[in-house]
Design a protein around this motif. Structure first.
Motif, PDB file in Angstrom:
ATOM      1  N   TYR A  67       0.831  -1.203   0.000  1.00 43.80           N
ATOM      2  CA  TYR A  67       0.000   0.000   0.000  1.00 43.80           C
ATOM      3  C   TYR A  67       0.869   1.259   0.000  1.00 43.80           C
ATOM      4  N   PRO A  97      -5.160   1.316   4.220  1.00 46.22           N
ATOM      5  CA  PRO A  97      -6.570   1.719   4.226  1.00 46.22           C
ATOM      6  C   PRO A  97      -7.170   1.659   5.623  1.00 46.22           C
ATOM      7  N   ASP A 113     -10.412  -4.093   2.867  1.00 47.13           N
ATOM      8  CA  ASP A 113     -10.039  -4.074   1.458  1.00 47.13           C
ATOM      9  C   ASP A 113     -10.204  -5.473   0.871  1.00 47.13           C
TER      10      ASP A 113
END
Length: 208
Positions: A112, A116, A120
């Motif tokens: 990433y 997040p 996900d």
């Protein structure tokens, strides 16, 4: 003092969990008040919430529970490798630039650009062949900044099965957003949960 990178996500009631897994919950058993000198809480959570280590019992019905797993793999030199936005699977070509004769026995891969805050479903996982090649090079532990080393919808857990067959250890849900590529000391000790299939860890990296 040597610099530390905390690579554990915060754990709270909003921490994302695998669909169907038990989220973090906390109730107060006692609170400071006249006649009570302390705050005491009770928590409920899956051992897979936040940064965690899988025990063999997670992917092998006859596998060892977390309390029987040696700590050796969770402590020592490691390499952080960037494979940001590499797609659904970490293939060998995504990490080959960071593999050389000095590769430590622990490898953590960042996928990433920014971790997040929500679940996900399209998380990046390891290709099984990538783990096989790392094992061939003497790697004892692989880590990732997503919730699983296998795709979220996998029913065969092929990368977990490589881990089982090659006797590797795994860390999932790490946060590597601020960690440059390079070598560090990993400290990510699981709790001695004698019957559990995983354990939360407070994972940190220390500058060498």
């Amino acid at each position: 003092m040597q610099k530390l990178w905390d690579i554990s996500p915060p754990v709270h009631p909003g921490t994302p969990v695998f669909p169907g897994d038990t989220p973090y919950q906390q109730q107060w058993s006692a609170t400071i008040a006249p006649g009570c000198p302390v705050n005491v809480s009770a928590i409920t959570l899956s051992p897979h919430v936040g940064a965690h280590a899988d025990a063999p019992l997670h992917y092998d019905e006859r596998g060892a529970a977390m309390g029987d797993v040696s700590l050796d793999a969770f402590l020592g030199p490691c390499r952080v490798v960037h494979a940001i936005d590499c797609g659904p699977l970490i293939e060998w070509q995504h990490i080959a630039h960071a593999v050389n004769a000095t590769l430590p026995q622990r490898v953590l891969v960042r996928t990433y650009a920014t971790a997040p805050a929500e679940w996900d479903a399209g998380l990046t996982a390891y290709a099984p062949a990538t783990i096989e090649r790392l094992a061939d090079l003497g790697v004892l532990l692989v880590g990732i900044d997503t919730a699983s080393i296998d795709p979220a919808d996998s029913k065969t857990l092929e990368s977990h099965q490589v881990i089982r067959r090659r006797n590797l250890r795994v860390l999932e849900n790490l946060v590597l957003d601020d960690v440059p590529e390079g070598d560090y000391e990993l400290i990510a000790l699981p709790l001695k949960l004698t019957t559990a299939d995983a354990s939360p860890v407070r994972a940190v990296l220390r500058a060498l």
